[in-house]
Design a protein around this motif. Structure first.
Motif, mmCIF file in Angstrom:
data_model
loop_
_atom_site.group_PDB
_atom_site.id
_atom_site.type_symbol
_atom_site.label_atom_id
_atom_site.label_comp_id
_atom_site.label_asym_id
_atom_site.label_seq_id
_atom_site.Cartn_x
_atom_site.Cartn_y
_atom_site.Cartn_z
ATOM 1 N N ASP A 22 0.908 -1.408 -0.186
ATOM 2 C CA ASP A 22 0.065 0.024 0.085
ATOM 3 C C ASP A 22 1.043 1.247 -0.100
ATOM 4 O O ASP A 22 0.550 2.137 -0.470
ATOM 5 N N VAL A 23 1.809 1.210 0.839
ATOM 6 C CA VAL A 23 2.744 2.377 0.797
ATOM 7 C C VAL A 23 3.490 2.503 -0.571
ATOM 8 O O VAL A 23 3.678 3.649 -1.066
ATOM 9 N N ALA A 48 1.464 6.806 -6.761
ATOM 10 C CA ALA A 48 0.424 7.644 -7.007
ATOM 11 C C ALA A 48 0.881 9.326 -6.856
ATOM 12 O O ALA A 48 0.430 10.177 -7.452
ATOM 13 N N ALA A 49 1.416 9.408 -5.573
ATOM 14 C CA ALA A 49 1.789 10.531 -5.085
ATOM 15 C C ALA A 49 2.834 11.358 -5.897
ATOM 16 O O ALA A 49 2.770 12.446 -6.182
ATOM 17 N N SER A 93 -6.347 6.915 5.468
ATOM 18 C CA SER A 93 -7.035 5.714 5.110
ATOM 19 C C SER A 93 -7.056 4.861 6.482
ATOM 20 O O SER A 93 -7.844 3.938 6.566
ATOM 21 N N ASP A 117 2.286 1.598 -3.583
ATOM 22 C CA ASP A 117 1.220 2.216 -4.302
ATOM 23 C C ASP A 117 1.075 3.674 -4.057
ATOM 24 O O ASP A 117 0.879 4.444 -4.930
ATOM 25 N N THR A 118 0.858 3.940 -2.900
ATOM 26 C CA THR A 118 0.504 5.441 -2.375
ATOM 27 C C THR A 118 1.656 6.173 -2.992
ATOM 28 O O THR A 118 1.476 7.424 -3.275
ATOM 29 N N THR A 119 2.814 5.819 -2.742
ATOM 30 C CA THR A 119 4.026 6.549 -3.324
ATOM 31 C C THR A 119 4.044 7.064 -4.893
ATOM 32 O O THR A 119 4.383 8.156 -5.291
ATOM 33 N N SER A 158 2.414 13.912 1.074
ATOM 34 C CA SER A 158 1.088 13.317 0.702
ATOM 35 C C SER A 158 1.122 12.000 0.937
ATOM 36 O O SER A 158 -0.177 11.314 1.302
ATOM 37 N N VAL A 159 2.007 11.298 0.967
ATOM 38 C CA VAL A 159 2.085 9.837 1.309
ATOM 39 C C VAL A 159 1.643 9.623 2.867
ATOM 40 O O VAL A 159 0.844 8.618 3.221
ATOM 41 N N GLU A 208 -2.056 10.498 3.183
ATOM 42 C CA GLU A 208 -2.913 9.455 2.554
ATOM 43 C C GLU A 208 -3.046 8.268 3.549
ATOM 44 O O GLU A 208 -4.048 7.645 3.730
ATOM 45 N N LEU A 209 -1.914 7.855 4.141
ATOM 46 C CA LEU A 209 -2.100 6.622 4.743
ATOM 47 C C LEU A 209 -2.695 6.716 6.097
ATOM 48 O O LEU A 209 -3.023 6.152 6.519
#
Length: 138
Positions: A15-16, A22-23, A135, A18-20, A127-128, A131-132
């Motif tokens: 998840d980290v 996306a950011a 969530s 994927d979030t990175t 942002s990471v 977002e985390l």
């Protein structure tokens, strides 16, 4: 000498990552390569290693601008962002500090580009985290 900017987060490793990614995309970076260090070391050496990914991030407009100023800059591209597990079970997201990286080129024309990339990487890391955190509150 510090050569990265980084943050530590709590979350599932994938998840980290994927979030990175996306950011990075939100800040105009594409990921040109994604190296799974854990899988590579297992395959090539038979060695166990923590989860560790190297994301080769590039902002085409900024890379173009930098290459026009310093043709050898390509040896320092793409800018790497790493995501890895810490011994404490957290996940670290770390980006090369472009201000340090271009400092070795000794070309003042690259300073504004490095500052722009640095600022974007700072926003990526923030942002990471945001977002985390949001969530995990759901």
């Amino acid at each position: 000498m510090e050569y990265t900017i980084q943050t530590s987060v709590t979350g599932e490793f994938d998840d980290v990552v994927d979030t990175t990614i996306a950011a990075l995309k939100d800040e105009g970076f594409g990921v040109l390569c994604d190296i799974d260090v854990q899988a590579t070391l297992k395959e090539k050496l038979g060695e166990e290693f923590r989860q560790y990914r190297i994301l080769g991030a590039c902002n085409p407009a900024l890379a173009h601008e930098g290459l026009n100023e310093e043709i050898e800059l390509g040896a320092l591209l793409p800018c790497n962002v790493i995501v890895y597990e810490t011994d404490d079970g957290e996940v670290m997201v770390s980006a090369v500090d472009p201000q340090q990286l271009v400092g070795i080129a000794d070309n003042e024309a690259l300073d504004s580009i490095a500052n722009e990339v640095h600022d974007r990487f700072e926003r990526v890391l923030a942002s990471v985290v945001d977002e985390l955190e949001s969530s995990s509150e759901v």
